[in-house]
Design a protein around this motif. Structure first.
Motif, mmCIF file in Angstrom:
data_model
loop_
_atom_site.group_PDB
_atom_site.id
_atom_site.type_symbol
_atom_site.label_atom_id
_atom_site.label_comp_id
_atom_site.label_asym_id
_atom_site.label_seq_id
_atom_site.Cartn_x
_atom_site.Cartn_y
_atom_site.Cartn_z
ATOM 1 N N LYS A 1 3.954 14.600 11.247
ATOM 2 C CA LYS A 1 4.721 15.400 10.295
ATOM 3 C C LYS A 1 5.136 14.499 9.150
ATOM 4 O O LYS A 1 5.817 13.485 9.370
ATOM 5 C CB LYS A 1 5.956 15.988 10.974
ATOM 6 N N LEU A 2 4.703 14.856 7.948
ATOM 7 C CA LEU A 2 5.055 14.048 6.782
ATOM 8 C C LEU A 2 5.032 14.883 5.519
ATOM 9 O O LEU A 2 4.225 15.799 5.391
ATOM 10 C CB LEU A 2 4.111 12.847 6.624
ATOM 11 N N LYS A 3 5.941 14.570 4.637
ATOM 12 C CA LYS A 3 5.987 15.203 3.325
ATOM 13 C C LYS A 3 5.899 16.733 3.410
ATOM 14 O O LYS A 3 5.241 17.374 2.603
ATOM 15 C CB LYS A 3 4.858 14.656 2.436
ATOM 16 N N GLY A 4 6.519 17.302 4.428
ATOM 17 C CA GLY A 4 6.538 18.758 4.538
ATOM 18 C C GLY A 4 5.304 19.353 5.192
ATOM 19 O O GLY A 4 5.192 20.568 5.344
ATOM 20 N N TYR A 5 4.369 18.521 5.592
ATOM 21 C CA TYR A 5 3.156 19.010 6.243
ATOM 22 C C TYR A 5 3.112 18.547 7.697
ATOM 23 O O TYR A 5 3.693 17.527 8.051
ATOM 24 C CB TYR A 5 1.904 18.480 5.528
ATOM 25 N N GLU A 6 2.382 19.314 8.486
ATOM 26 C CA GLU A 6 2.172 18.911 9.879
ATOM 27 C C GLU A 6 0.677 18.892 10.150
ATOM 28 O O GLU A 6 -0.011 19.892 9.945
ATOM 29 C CB GLU A 6 2.871 19.895 10.827
ATOM 30 N N PHE A 7 0.185 17.754 10.564
ATOM 31 C CA PHE A 7 -1.239 17.608 10.848
ATOM 32 C C PHE A 7 -1.450 17.483 12.355
ATOM 33 O O PHE A 7 -0.816 16.648 12.998
ATOM 34 C CB PHE A 7 -1.800 16.354 10.165
ATOM 35 N N GLY B 1 0.829 -1.194 0.000
ATOM 36 C CA GLY B 1 0.000 0.000 0.000
ATOM 37 C C GLY B 1 0.862 1.242 0.000
ATOM 38 O O GLY B 1 2.083 1.159 0.180
ATOM 39 N N PRO B 2 0.242 2.410 -0.198
ATOM 40 C CA PRO B 2 1.009 3.653 -0.208
ATOM 41 C C PRO B 2 1.502 4.015 1.193
ATOM 42 O O PRO B 2 0.693 4.222 2.098
ATOM 43 C CB PRO B 2 0.011 4.689 -0.727
ATOM 44 N N ARG B 3 2.806 4.067 1.363
ATOM 45 C CA ARG B 3 3.398 4.353 2.676
ATOM 46 C C ARG B 3 4.451 5.430 2.535
ATOM 47 O O ARG B 3 5.081 5.535 1.482
ATOM 48 C CB ARG B 3 4.092 3.110 3.242
ATOM 49 N N CYS B 4 4.658 6.178 3.599
ATOM 50 C CA CYS B 4 5.771 7.134 3.605
ATOM 51 C C CYS B 4 6.246 7.355 5.048
ATOM 52 O O CYS B 4 5.586 6.935 6.000
ATOM 53 C CB CYS B 4 5.384 8.451 2.940
ATOM 54 N N GLU B 5 7.380 8.011 5.151
ATOM 55 C CA GLU B 5 7.955 8.309 6.465
ATOM 56 C C GLU B 5 7.066 9.300 7.199
ATOM 57 O O GLU B 5 6.527 10.226 6.593
ATOM 58 C CB GLU B 5 9.347 8.942 6.300
ATOM 59 N N VAL B 6 6.949 9.098 8.497
ATOM 60 C CA VAL B 6 6.155 10.015 9.320
ATOM 61 C C VAL B 6 6.841 10.191 10.673
ATOM 62 O O VAL B 6 7.571 9.313 11.113
ATOM 63 C CB VAL B 6 4.707 9.469 9.511
ATOM 64 N N GLU B 7 6.593 11.365 11.253
ATOM 65 C CA GLU B 7 7.075 11.602 12.616
ATOM 66 C C GLU B 7 5.847 11.912 13.471
ATOM 67 O O GLU B 7 5.068 12.799 13.144
ATOM 68 C CB GLU B 7 8.031 12.802 12.607
ATOM 69 N N VAL B 8 5.678 11.145 14.525
ATOM 70 C CA VAL B 8 4.512 11.331 15.401
ATOM 71 C C VAL B 8 4.997 11.894 16.729
ATOM 72 O O VAL B 8 6.004 11.436 17.274
ATOM 73 C CB VAL B 8 3.781 9.985 15.653
ATOM 74 N N GLY B 9 4.283 12.880 17.245
ATOM 75 C CA GLY B 9 4.685 13.467 18.524
ATOM 76 C C GLY B 9 3.548 14.241 19.160
ATOM 77 O O GLY B 9 2.462 14.372 18.593
ATOM 78 N N LEU B 10 3.840 14.754 20.343
ATOM 79 C CA LEU B 10 2.854 15.568 21.055
ATOM 80 C C LEU B 10 2.661 16.889 20.321
ATOM 81 O O LEU B 10 3.635 17.499 19.867
ATOM 82 C CB LEU B 10 3.354 15.833 22.481
ATOM 83 N N ASP B 11 1.425 17.330 20.226
ATOM 84 C CA ASP B 11 1.128 18.627 19.621
ATOM 85 C C ASP B 11 1.755 19.717 20.499
ATOM 86 O O ASP B 11 1.598 19.692 21.726
ATOM 87 C CB ASP B 11 -0.396 18.801 19.569
ATOM 88 N N GLU B 12 2.467 20.647 19.863
ATOM 89 C CA GLU B 12 3.154 21.682 20.664
ATOM 90 C C GLU B 12 2.190 22.533 21.492
ATOM 91 O O GLU B 12 2.574 23.166 22.467
ATOM 92 C CB GLU B 12 4.041 22.566 19.780
ATOM 93 N N GLU B 13 0.920 22.515 21.104
ATOM 94 C CA GLU B 13 -0.122 23.219 21.855
ATOM 95 C C GLU B 13 -0.147 22.758 23.330
ATOM 96 O O GLU B 13 -0.521 23.510 24.221
ATOM 97 C CB GLU B 13 -1.472 22.913 21.184
ATOM 98 N N THR C 1 -2.661 25.563 2.208
ATOM 99 C CA THR C 1 -1.994 25.376 3.487
ATOM 100 C C THR C 1 -2.957 24.719 4.464
ATOM 101 O O THR C 1 -4.042 25.251 4.704
ATOM 102 C CB THR C 1 -1.546 26.738 4.055
ATOM 103 N N PRO C 2 -2.598 23.561 5.013
ATOM 104 C CA PRO C 2 -3.519 22.898 5.937
ATOM 105 C C PRO C 2 -3.551 23.582 7.297
ATOM 106 O O PRO C 2 -2.664 24.362 7.617
ATOM 107 C CB PRO C 2 -2.925 21.490 6.070
ATOM 108 N N GLY C 3 -4.550 23.255 8.061
ATOM 109 C CA GLY C 3 -4.645 23.702 9.449
ATOM 110 C C GLY C 3 -5.108 25.130 9.602
ATOM 111 O O GLY C 3 -5.079 25.685 10.687
ATOM 112 N N LYS C 4 -5.533 25.761 8.522
ATOM 113 C CA LYS C 4 -5.999 27.151 8.634
ATOM 114 C C LYS C 4 -7.511 27.182 8.760
ATOM 115 O O LYS C 4 -8.197 26.359 8.246
ATOM 116 C CB LYS C 4 -5.550 27.962 7.410
#
Lengths: 165, 87
Positions: free
Chosen positions: A111-117, A33-45, A162-165
């Motif tokens: 955080k993936l592909k230059g985006y942060e969700f 399936g379609p996979r890519c690198e990701v970084e998971v962490g606590l939201d800085e909020e 831009t996401p998250g707006k």
């Protein structure tokens, strides 16, 4: 009578046995399936609240699966535990043979592909042995454009705004 | 640093959900659209945003599980993920 466009479809686990070593890109994509690198962490909020309570939170890197069949983005339960995330609700899950359970839900960022969700209530399941630590569901996918070229073994995901707006 | 493992279970946050159901009418009358934060059998507070509720939850009981719910919002039920459908 067969359709003129008749195609016999074999399951990947059977086709996989025909290849030794590396798989052609089309099969690689088809199998995993379609996979890519990701970084998971606590939201800085929530960093300040963690500091106030003298809590630590980590960051975990791994692969995520883009799953068009998943309503929700989700993370692996072990990753949620390792990151010391706080459960902030439970998502009811209907069992195949009746009854229901609740999956813990967490707030975190991907955080993936230059985006942060930033995800405020996403469920955690055990993805042990699947080779990925998170699933990107349609709650993220609807915000962008996903492409899948099976024969070439290519796929992509782009956010036109831009996401998250 | 790692916290406790919480997995899919029939009893996860059971006390908090029972407490919410017990007070549902009252919340829907007085707190409609607000995010309520429930820990055990106690309403810790109500908030305008989920972020405020999460922060308050962390500052109240660390990484212990809490129920945060938007009052009046229908709860969705998850049926399956596509990746685990198959052999």
């Amino acid at each position: 009578m067969r359709s003129p466009n008749f195609i016999k479809v074999l399951p990947f686990y059977r086709l996989r046995d025909e290849f030794e070593g590396s798989l052609p890109p089309a099969f690689e994509l088809g199998l995993n399936g379609p996979r890519c690198e990701v970084e998971v962490g606590l939201d800085e909020e929530y960093l300040n609240s963690y500091k106030l309570m003298d809590l630590e939170a980590g960051v975990k890197r791994g692969l995520c699966l883009f799953d068009t069949g998943a309503d929700n983005t989700a993370i692996d339960v072990e990753v949620a535990r390792e990151l010391n995330l706080k459960p902030v609700g439970g998502l009811p899950v209907k069992a195949a043979f009746g009854g229901s359970s609740r999956a813990p839900m967490y707030a975190f960022t991907l955080k993936l592909k230059g985006y942060e969700f930033s995800v405020s209530q996403a469920p955690a399941f055990s993805f042990r042995g699947e080779g990925f630590i998170a699933i990107i569901g349609r709650d993220v996918l609807y915000q962008g454009d996903m492409s899948y070229q099976g024969r070439a073994g290519n796929w992509g995901f782009d956010m036109p705004v831009t996401p998250g707006k | 640093m790692a916290g406790a493992a919480h997995e899919l279970s029939e009893t996860f946050l059971e006390k908090e959900y029972s407490f919410y159901e017990l007070h549902r009418e009252e919340y829907e009358r007085d707190l409609f659209g607000r995010f309520v934060l429930i820990y055990g059998e106690e309403l810790i507070g109500d908030f305008a945003t989920i972020e405020e509720a999460i922060k308050a939850g962390i500052e109240h009981c660390g990484v212990e599980p809490v129920l945060i719910r938007k009052v009046g919002e229908k709860e969705v039920v998850l049926r399956s993920f596509s990746y685990n459908i198959g052999p």
